[in-house]
Design a protein around this motif. Structure first.
Motif, short mmCIF file in Angstrom:
data_model
loop_
_atom_site.label_atom_id
_atom_site.label_comp_id
_atom_site.label_asym_id
_atom_site.label_seq_id
_atom_site.Cartn_x
_atom_site.Cartn_y
_atom_site.Cartn_z
N VAL A 159 0.82 -1.21 0.00
CA VAL A 159 0.00 0.00 0.00
C VAL A 159 0.86 1.26 0.00
O VAL A 159 0.38 2.36 -0.26
CB VAL A 159 -0.97 -0.02 1.21
CG1 VAL A 159 -1.88 1.20 1.22
CG2 VAL A 159 -1.81 -1.30 1.18
N THR A 160 2.14 1.11 0.25
CA THR A 160 3.08 2.24 0.25
C THR A 160 3.02 2.98 -1.08
O THR A 160 2.84 2.38 -2.14
CB THR A 160 4.51 1.70 0.52
OG1 THR A 160 4.54 1.18 1.84
CG2 THR A 160 5.56 2.77 0.35
N ILE A 161 3.20 4.30 -1.03
CA ILE A 161 3.24 5.09 -2.27
C ILE A 161 4.55 5.87 -2.30
O ILE A 161 4.97 6.46 -1.30
CB ILE A 161 2.01 6.02 -2.41
CG1 ILE A 161 2.02 6.73 -3.75
CG2 ILE A 161 1.91 6.98 -1.25
CD1 ILE A 161 0.73 7.41 -4.12
N CYS A 162 5.18 5.84 -3.44
CA CYS A 162 6.47 6.52 -3.63
C CYS A 162 6.28 8.04 -3.75
O CYS A 162 5.20 8.52 -4.07
CB CYS A 162 7.15 6.00 -4.88
SG CYS A 162 7.53 4.24 -4.83
N ALA A 163 7.36 8.76 -3.52
CA ALA A 163 7.34 10.22 -3.59
C ALA A 163 6.90 10.72 -4.96
O ALA A 163 6.13 11.68 -5.07
CB ALA A 163 8.72 10.77 -3.25
N GLU A 164 7.38 10.07 -6.01
CA GLU A 164 7.07 10.52 -7.37
C GLU A 164 5.57 10.38 -7.65
O GLU A 164 4.95 11.30 -8.19
CB GLU A 164 7.87 9.70 -8.40
CG GLU A 164 9.37 9.83 -8.24
CD GLU A 164 9.99 8.81 -7.29
OE1 GLU A 164 11.19 8.53 -7.45
OE2 GLU A 164 9.30 8.29 -6.38
N ARG A 165 5.00 9.25 -7.28
CA ARG A 165 3.57 9.06 -7.52
C ARG A 165 2.73 9.97 -6.64
O ARG A 165 1.67 10.45 -7.06
CB ARG A 165 3.19 7.59 -7.34
CG ARG A 165 3.73 6.75 -8.49
CD ARG A 165 3.35 5.29 -8.41
NE ARG A 165 4.14 4.64 -7.37
CZ ARG A 165 3.66 3.81 -6.46
NH1 ARG A 165 2.38 3.49 -6.44
NH2 ARG A 165 4.45 3.26 -5.57
N THR A 166 3.21 10.26 -5.44
CA THR A 166 2.52 11.22 -4.58
C THR A 166 2.49 12.60 -5.24
O THR A 166 1.44 13.24 -5.32
CB THR A 166 3.21 11.32 -3.19
OG1 THR A 166 3.18 10.04 -2.57
CG2 THR A 166 2.52 12.32 -2.30
N ALA A 167 3.64 13.04 -5.74
CA ALA A 167 3.73 14.37 -6.37
C ALA A 167 2.86 14.46 -7.62
O ALA A 167 2.12 15.43 -7.80
CB ALA A 167 5.18 14.69 -6.71
N PHE A 168 2.95 13.46 -8.48
CA PHE A 168 2.14 13.50 -9.70
C PHE A 168 0.66 13.43 -9.40
O PHE A 168 -0.14 14.15 -10.02
CB PHE A 168 2.55 12.37 -10.67
CG PHE A 168 3.71 12.74 -11.54
CD1 PHE A 168 3.53 13.52 -12.67
CD2 PHE A 168 4.99 12.33 -11.22
CE1 PHE A 168 4.60 13.88 -13.48
CE2 PHE A 168 6.07 12.68 -12.02
CZ PHE A 168 5.88 13.45 -13.15
#
Length: 152
Positions: free
Chosen positions: A64-73
């Motif tokens: 379920v973790t989300i990476c920084a890049e996907r969070t920003a986009f």
């Protein structure tokens, strides 16, 4: 510090590159990573000059973790921003880490293959390369365009 070749190649000013690095570094401090302690910050330079930040957000259920890049986009898209000039990623390691494979594909959805991806390390040094080098032979939105019925 950016070099003249980088600024010429990607059409960014030294100030824009510096600001992107500073913002990606600041975003890293927002990471929620109690399990890995691996902080990642992301900064997107939007076409309108705004910078959107993201940080990795972990979850006890790891998938379920989300990476920084996907969070920003995701944040940028929800805010109505859909055109980007550069992506900056910052970690606490050296040499710098590149976006993971899933993030590379996510970036591909919203960025041109020539979009520069700047990757900063713990000492403020960076490596930059276009998305196409990070994701060769990529699959993108244009592969899913419906064929023109008149061409049949």
């Amino acid at each position: 510090m950016s070099d003249p070749t980088t600024t010429r190649t990607y059409g960014l000013t030294a100030s824009e590159i510096s600001n992107l690095g500073e913002k990606a570094t600041a975003a890293k401090s927002l990471a929620y990573c109690p399990y890995s302690d691996f902080r990642v910050g992301c900064a997107l330079l939007c076409e309108d000059g705004e910078v959107v930040l993201g940080a990795n957000i972990e979850n006890a259920s790891y998938p379920v973790t989300i990476c920084a890049e996907r969070t920003a986009f995701s944040k940028a898209i929800v805010e109505g921003r859909k055109r980007f000039r550069a992506v900056g990623v910052c970690t606490d390691i050296s040499p710098p880490a590149s976006p993971c494979g899933m993030c590379r594909q996510f970036i591909r959805e919203f960025c041109d293959l020539n979009t520069p991806i700047f990757m900063w390390d713990k000492d403020g040094q960076y490596v930059v390369m276009p998305l196409e080098k990070l994701l060769p032979m990529s699959f993108g939105p244009e592969q899913l365009r419906k064929p023109d019925p008149a061409s049949k």
